[in-house]
Design a protein around this motif. Structure first.
Motif, PDB file in Angstrom:
ATOM      1  N   ALA A 186      11.193 -32.366   8.199  1.00 32.81           N
ATOM      2  CA  ALA A 186      11.743 -31.833   6.741  1.00 32.81           C
ATOM      3  C   ALA A 186      13.323 -32.283   7.153  1.00 32.81           C
ATOM      4  CB  ALA A 186      12.459 -30.040   7.831  1.00 32.81           C
ATOM      5  N   LEU A 187      13.691 -33.255   7.465  1.00 31.83           N
ATOM      6  CA  LEU A 187      14.773 -33.586   7.811  1.00 31.83           C
ATOM      7  C   LEU A 187      14.727 -34.623   6.682  1.00 31.83           C
ATOM      8  CD1 LEU A 187      16.047 -34.654  11.425  1.00 31.83           C
ATOM      9  CD2 LEU A 187      17.013 -32.969  10.080  1.00 31.83           C
ATOM     10  N   ARG A 188      13.471 -35.905   6.330  1.00 28.30           N
ATOM     11  CA  ARG A 188      12.663 -36.631   5.190  1.00 28.30           C
ATOM     12  C   ARG A 188      13.389 -36.158   4.208  1.00 28.30           C
ATOM     13  NH1 ARG A 188      10.095 -39.331   9.389  1.00 28.30           N
ATOM     14  NH2 ARG A 188       8.317 -37.819   9.369  1.00 28.30           N
ATOM     15  N   ILE A 189      12.668 -34.855   4.106  1.00 34.53           N
ATOM     16  CA  ILE A 189      12.608 -33.943   2.735  1.00 34.53           C
ATOM     17  C   ILE A 189      13.954 -33.495   2.473  1.00 34.53           C
ATOM     18  CG2 ILE A 189      11.603 -31.926   1.608  1.00 34.53           C
ATOM     19  CD1 ILE A 189       9.396 -31.888   3.164  1.00 34.53           C
ATOM     20  N   SER A 190      14.680 -33.468   3.692  1.00 32.42           N
ATOM     21  CA  SER A 190      16.309 -32.397   2.807  1.00 32.42           C
ATOM     22  C   SER A 190      17.020 -34.162   2.928  1.00 32.42           C
ATOM     23  CB  SER A 190      16.235 -31.552   4.384  1.00 32.42           C
ATOM     24  OG  SER A 190      15.398 -30.452   4.922  1.00 32.42           O
ATOM     25  N   ALA A 191      16.750 -34.840   3.262  1.00 29.57           N
ATOM     26  CA  ALA A 191      17.419 -36.232   3.029  1.00 29.57           C
ATOM     27  C   ALA A 191      17.203 -36.117   1.561  1.00 29.57           C
ATOM     28  CB  ALA A 191      17.373 -37.163   3.502  1.00 29.57           C
ATOM     29  N   ALA A 192      16.491 -35.999   0.433  1.00 28.24           N
ATOM     30  CA  ALA A 192      16.400 -36.480  -0.276  1.00 28.24           C
ATOM     31  C   ALA A 192      16.870 -35.690  -1.175  1.00 28.24           C
ATOM     32  CB  ALA A 192      14.831 -37.288  -0.909  1.00 28.24           C
ATOM     33  N   THR A 193      16.100 -33.876  -1.450  1.00 28.36           N
ATOM     34  CA  THR A 193      17.859 -33.173  -2.116  1.00 28.36           C
ATOM     35  C   THR A 193      18.397 -33.634  -1.643  1.00 28.36           C
ATOM     36  OG1 THR A 193      16.078 -31.555   0.056  1.00 28.36           O
ATOM     37  CG2 THR A 193      15.195 -31.280  -2.147  1.00 28.36           C
TER      38      THR A 193
END
Length: 258
Positions: A186-193
């Motif tokens: 989730a942290l990886r996905i949220s970093a991009a978004t």
């Protein structure tokens, strides 16, 4: 097995670089032969020249700093808040049943409809951009934290109970290590978004930031500069995700093994 995988890494990198060069080469040929107009797709050489020009005059550093400051603040608040809320909703027996309808309703609201209201409530300063980044990140981290905690094996919890582990020890030694892979995803996905959210806010209303440069470039039909900003944002996003991957490997894996 580890040595074999280590030997494969340089060849994978070489393949990735080769593929990228082929794609850039095709784009360069298409533009130079005027098969595709540079108004729609600039040649990679034009994009690189714009990047050098942006960094050459030094103005880009101020805008990059503004965008990163907005992202780091919003993302940090969302990560801490998402972890805390996600844990609380699962670990407190009645909390999830009570708050889930509200959480689902908030998640269902389109973010683009909230952004103009945020500008009305908070103005168009840095608080506005931080709030947008928070909205883009918070719910993903919260839901994934809840999902990860629920995936904790019952046998692990029973063993912790047999050894008379305290509530704090159970959370730190059993629950969080089990949920960590899902949380880091989730942290990886949220970093991009979240970075996209910062740009989105700047494109709507801002005097500084990479989003502001992007709006100016597109309004002047400076496609090469627009692509240069997109390339820069992509590199920054990859670096941020790489940093999260490094934290997972160096901090979480050692903590889990300990």
């Amino acid at each position: 097995m580890g040595t074999r995988n280590a030997k494969k890494i340089p060849s994978i990198w070489a393949g990735q670089v080769a593929l990228l060069l082929v794609i850039l080469g095709i784009c360069e040929v298409l533009v130079r032969t005027e098969t595709v107009s540079s108004l729609y797709l600039p040649a990679p050489s034009q994009v690189f020249r714009e990047l050098f020009k942006l960094f050459g005059d030094g103005e880009i550093w101020k805008h990059l700093y503004v965008t990163l400051a907005e992202f780091v603040a919003g993302y940090g608040i969302a990560a801490l808040g998402g972890l805390a809320v996600g844990m609380a909703l699962v670990l407190v027996p009645w909390a999830e049943r009570f708050f889930r309808p509200y959480l689902s309703a908030l998640m269902a609201i389109p973010k683009v409809t909230i952004v103009p209201l945020l500008a009305l409530w908070l103005g168009i300063g840095i608080t506005h951009k931080i709030s947008i980044v928070f909205l883009f990140c918070f719910f993903t981290i919260t839901v994934n934290t809840m999902t990860g905690i629920k995936q904790t094996a019952d046998n692990h919890l029973k063993v912790a109970k047999v050894f008379e582990a305290t509530r704090y020890q159970t959370i730190m030694k059993v629950i969080l290590p089990s949920a960590a892979p899902t949380i880091f995803a989730a942290l990886r996905i949220s970093a991009a978004t979240g970075l996209v959210g910062a740009l989105f806010g700047e494109m709507l209303a801002s005097k500084d930031g990479l989003g502001n440069i992007l709006v100016k470039a597109t309004s002047l039909y400076n496609t090469a500069q627009a692509f240069a900003i997109v390339a820069l944002v992509t590199v920054v996003s990859v670096l941020i995700i790489s940093l999260i991957d490094w934290l997972e490997r160096s901090v979480f894996l050692k903590w889990k093994s300990a």
